[in-house]
Scaffold this active site. Structure first.
Site, short mmCIF file in Angstrom:
data_model
loop_
_atom_site.label_atom_id
_atom_site.label_comp_id
_atom_site.label_asym_id
_atom_site.label_seq_id
_atom_site.Cartn_x
_atom_site.Cartn_y
_atom_site.Cartn_z
CE1 TYR A 1 -3.98 -2.03 5.44
CE2 TYR A 1 -3.31 0.20 4.86
CZ TYR A 1 -3.77 -1.05 4.49
OH TYR A 1 -3.99 -1.32 3.16
CB SER B 1 -0.86 -0.02 1.28
OG SER B 1 -1.52 1.21 1.46
N1 LIG Z 1 -8.59 -0.35 -1.44
C1 LIG Z 1 -7.50 0.36 -1.20
O1 LIG Z 1 -7.53 1.60 -1.20
C2 LIG Z 1 -6.19 -0.33 -0.95
C3 LIG Z 1 -5.04 0.43 -0.98
C4 LIG Z 1 -3.82 -0.18 -0.72
C5 LIG Z 1 -3.77 -1.53 -0.47
N2 LIG Z 1 -4.92 -2.25 -0.43
C6 LIG Z 1 -4.83 -3.67 -0.12
O2 LIG Z 1 -5.53 -4.40 -1.08
C7 LIG Z 1 -5.89 -5.66 -0.54
C8 LIG Z 1 -7.35 -5.96 -0.91
O3 LIG Z 1 -8.18 -5.05 -0.23
P1 LIG Z 1 -9.47 -4.38 -0.90
O4 LIG Z 1 -9.22 -2.93 -0.97
O5 LIG Z 1 -9.87 -5.11 -2.10
O6 LIG Z 1 -10.53 -4.58 0.29
P2 LIG Z 1 -11.84 -5.51 0.39
O7 LIG Z 1 -12.80 -5.19 -0.69
O8 LIG Z 1 -12.30 -5.35 1.80
O9 LIG Z 1 -11.26 -6.98 0.15
C9 LIG Z 1 -10.52 -7.63 1.12
C10 LIG Z 1 -10.48 -9.10 0.78
O10 LIG Z 1 -9.67 -9.77 1.76
C11 LIG Z 1 -10.37 -10.92 2.17
N3 LIG Z 1 -10.03 -11.31 3.54
C12 LIG Z 1 -10.09 -10.59 4.67
N4 LIG Z 1 -9.75 -11.34 5.74
C13 LIG Z 1 -9.46 -12.59 5.24
C14 LIG Z 1 -9.06 -13.81 5.81
N5 LIG Z 1 -8.86 -13.94 7.14
N6 LIG Z 1 -8.86 -14.87 5.00
C15 LIG Z 1 -9.06 -14.76 3.66
N7 LIG Z 1 -9.44 -13.63 3.07
C16 LIG Z 1 -9.64 -12.56 3.85
C17 LIG Z 1 -11.84 -10.57 2.04
O11 LIG Z 1 -12.60 -11.76 1.83
P3 LIG Z 1 -13.52 -12.49 2.93
O12 LIG Z 1 -14.06 -11.44 3.85
O13 LIG Z 1 -14.57 -13.15 2.09
O14 LIG Z 1 -12.62 -13.48 3.60
C18 LIG Z 1 -11.83 -9.75 0.77
O15 LIG Z 1 -11.95 -10.56 -0.36
C19 LIG Z 1 -5.62 -5.57 0.96
O16 LIG Z 1 -4.41 -6.22 1.25
C20 LIG Z 1 -5.48 -4.08 1.19
O17 LIG Z 1 -4.69 -3.78 2.30
C21 LIG Z 1 -6.13 -1.68 -0.69
#
Ligand SMILES: NC(=O)c1ccc[n+]([C@@H]2O[C@H](COP(=O)([O-])OP(=O)(O)OC[C@H]3O[C@@H](n4cnc5c(N)ncnc54)[C@H](OP(=O)(O)O)[C@@H]3O)[C@@H](O)[C@H]2O)c1
Length: 248
Positions: free
Chosen positions: A156, A143
């Site tokens: 985080y 991130s």
């Molecule tokens: N969106 C942003 O602005 C942003 C920016 C920088 C980095 N990121 C990173 O991108 C990645 C994806 O996040 P996102 O933004 O797409 O958020 P999101 O829509 O909340 O997706 C998060 C995903 O992680 C899964 N997850 C959470 N806990 C889990 C567990 N214990 N086991 C397996 N899966 C799990 C969730 O699936 P289930 O709940 O079904 O398990 C979901 O599919 C993360 O690592 C986040 O830190 C996001």
């Protein structure tokens, strides 16, 4: 269609929403076989069904990345079903926010368990297969918070800094095995991530910020595709991107 994506077997953790789901759709549309992992199996099965109906190959595996045996089962299912693993995208994550003096111990534990241990478990589960194949590609999701820290985001940011450090160590270790490694650090991207913020004041402020600047999740999917589609002798090690409007 890019031939360097077509036919590859790609495991994606956190594929039930947001960045992981967008990556699954994009890679599948370019001919990849996708192996989808997350806890919400209903969502994964729905997505797999949709991708298969569109002519793709996909399988859903209920996976909690905080349990090594479940991550190993995800990898084993990919190998048993498709015979190999070309790419693992360690994407599952959450982003609780709060000042340290609020002592959100549960949040700290969950964030470390998913964002750091989950990534390590993915690497540990897939390395033997990739080493035996003498090929593979591990993509870890960090991130902007893996480069910067702000008040309320210490835990985080610590986990996302850790992902970058682990990725650099991995990069050096896997060279003899012809394995590529990439760390992708997005800025604000539209997803369900802000729902993981348990403190109302931080959740409200972060959701407002995202509503103003966040870009669609296909930005991440394109970054992933760029890293994967390079010729086998090109190893894209790091991608950092933000919405053009994002200052932080
Ligand atoms: N969106 C942003 O602005 C942003 C920016 C920088 C980095 N990121 C990173 O991108 C990645 C994806 O996040 P996102 O933004 O797409 O958020 P999101 O829509 O909340 O997706 C998060 C995903 O992680 C899964 N997850 C959470 N806990 C889990 C567990 N214990 N086991 C397996 N899966 C799990 C969730 O699936 P289930 O709940 O079904 O398990 C979901 O599919 C993360 O690592 C986040 O830190 C996001």
């Amino acid at each position: 269609m890019s031939t360097n994506i077509e036919g590859k077997v790609v495991i994606i953790t956190g594929a039930s929403s947001g960045l992981g789901e967008a990556a699954a759709r994009h890679l599948s549309s370019h001919g990849a076989t996708v192996v989808l992992g997350a806890r919400r199996i209903d969502r994964l099965e729905e997505l797999a069904k949709e991708l298969i109906a569109a002519g793709g190959r996909a399988i859903a595996v209920a996976t909690d990345v905080t349990h090594f045996d479940q991550v190993q089962r995800l990898v084993d299912t990919a190998v048993q079903t498709y015979g190999r693993v070309d790419v693992l995208i360690n994407n599952a994550g959450l982003m609780p926010q709060s000042p340290l003096d609020r002592r959100k111990i549960e949040d700290w534990n969950r964030t470390i368990d998913v964002n750091i241990k989950g990534v390590l478990y993915g690497i540990g589960a897939v390395l033997p297969t990739m080493q035996a194949q003498k090929s593979g590609h591990i993509i870890n999701v960090s991130s902007v918070a893996g480069h910067k820290v702000r008040a309320g985001g210490a835990v985080y940011a610590a986990t996302k800094h850790a992902v970058r450090v682990i990725s650099e160590g991995l990069r050096q270790e896997v060279k003899p095995f012809n394995i590529r490694s990439t760390v992708i650090s997005p800025g604000a991207v539209d997803s369900e991530l802000t729902d993981s913020i348990t403190e109302t004041d931080f959740a409200d402020a972060t959701k407002k910020f995202y509503a103003e600047v966040a870009v669609p999740a296909d930005s991440f999917a394109r970054a992933v595709a760029f890293a994967i589609e390079q010729p086998a002798d090109i190893d894209i090690n790091e991608i950092l991107y933000r919405p053009t409007r994002q200052e932080y």
